[in-house]
Design a protein around this motif. Sequence first.
Motif, short mmCIF file in Angstrom:
data_model
loop_
_atom_site.label_atom_id
_atom_site.label_comp_id
_atom_site.label_asym_id
_atom_site.label_seq_id
_atom_site.Cartn_x
_atom_site.Cartn_y
_atom_site.Cartn_z
N GLU A 48 0.73 -1.04 -0.10
CA GLU A 48 0.00 -0.01 0.06
C GLU A 48 0.89 1.24 -0.02
O GLU A 48 0.42 2.13 -0.68
N GLN A 49 2.22 1.36 0.57
CA GLN A 49 3.01 2.46 0.69
C GLN A 49 3.43 2.53 -0.87
O GLN A 49 4.15 3.75 -0.94
N LEU A 50 3.59 1.75 -1.73
CA LEU A 50 4.48 1.74 -2.88
C LEU A 50 3.39 1.84 -4.14
O LEU A 50 3.83 1.85 -4.97
N GLN A 51 1.88 1.93 -3.73
CA GLN A 51 0.90 2.11 -4.80
C GLN A 51 1.02 3.20 -5.68
O GLN A 51 1.29 4.29 -5.22
N ILE A 52 0.93 3.12 -6.99
CA ILE A 52 0.86 4.18 -8.02
C ILE A 52 -0.52 3.83 -8.82
O ILE A 52 -1.13 2.87 -8.72
#
Length: 122
Positions: A48-52
Amino acid sequence: MIGGYIPIGSVVDSLLVGYYTGRDLRYAGSVRAGLPSEFRRVLLPHFEQLQIVRCPFVNLPDRAEGRWGEGLTAAKMGACRWLHPLLVARIEFLEWTPENRLRHPRFSGIRSDKDASEVVRE
């Protein structure tokens, strides 16, 4: 290189992996085998921290599902979540298909010894 995933509920169902050709990230396949159930749950908060918003793969969507249903069509892409391509996965597989996809891929771990930009087709 992990460029996305397909969630089911609160777990990761499969990883969407690829490799670089120059500066382009190319989709190589969906990996489900080898992902332990506990790892599937633990991955989601990190992802979720890396979502784009946009798909990072230059060769998607596929026009058709393909012979074995491995193609990632525009309709299937609606279920995908895209990631900033920073995580490198170790994937075992039998061979490359004529469509430049992994045949029978299996997840075997996350690599910290390789930079994401170094992931190329081997």
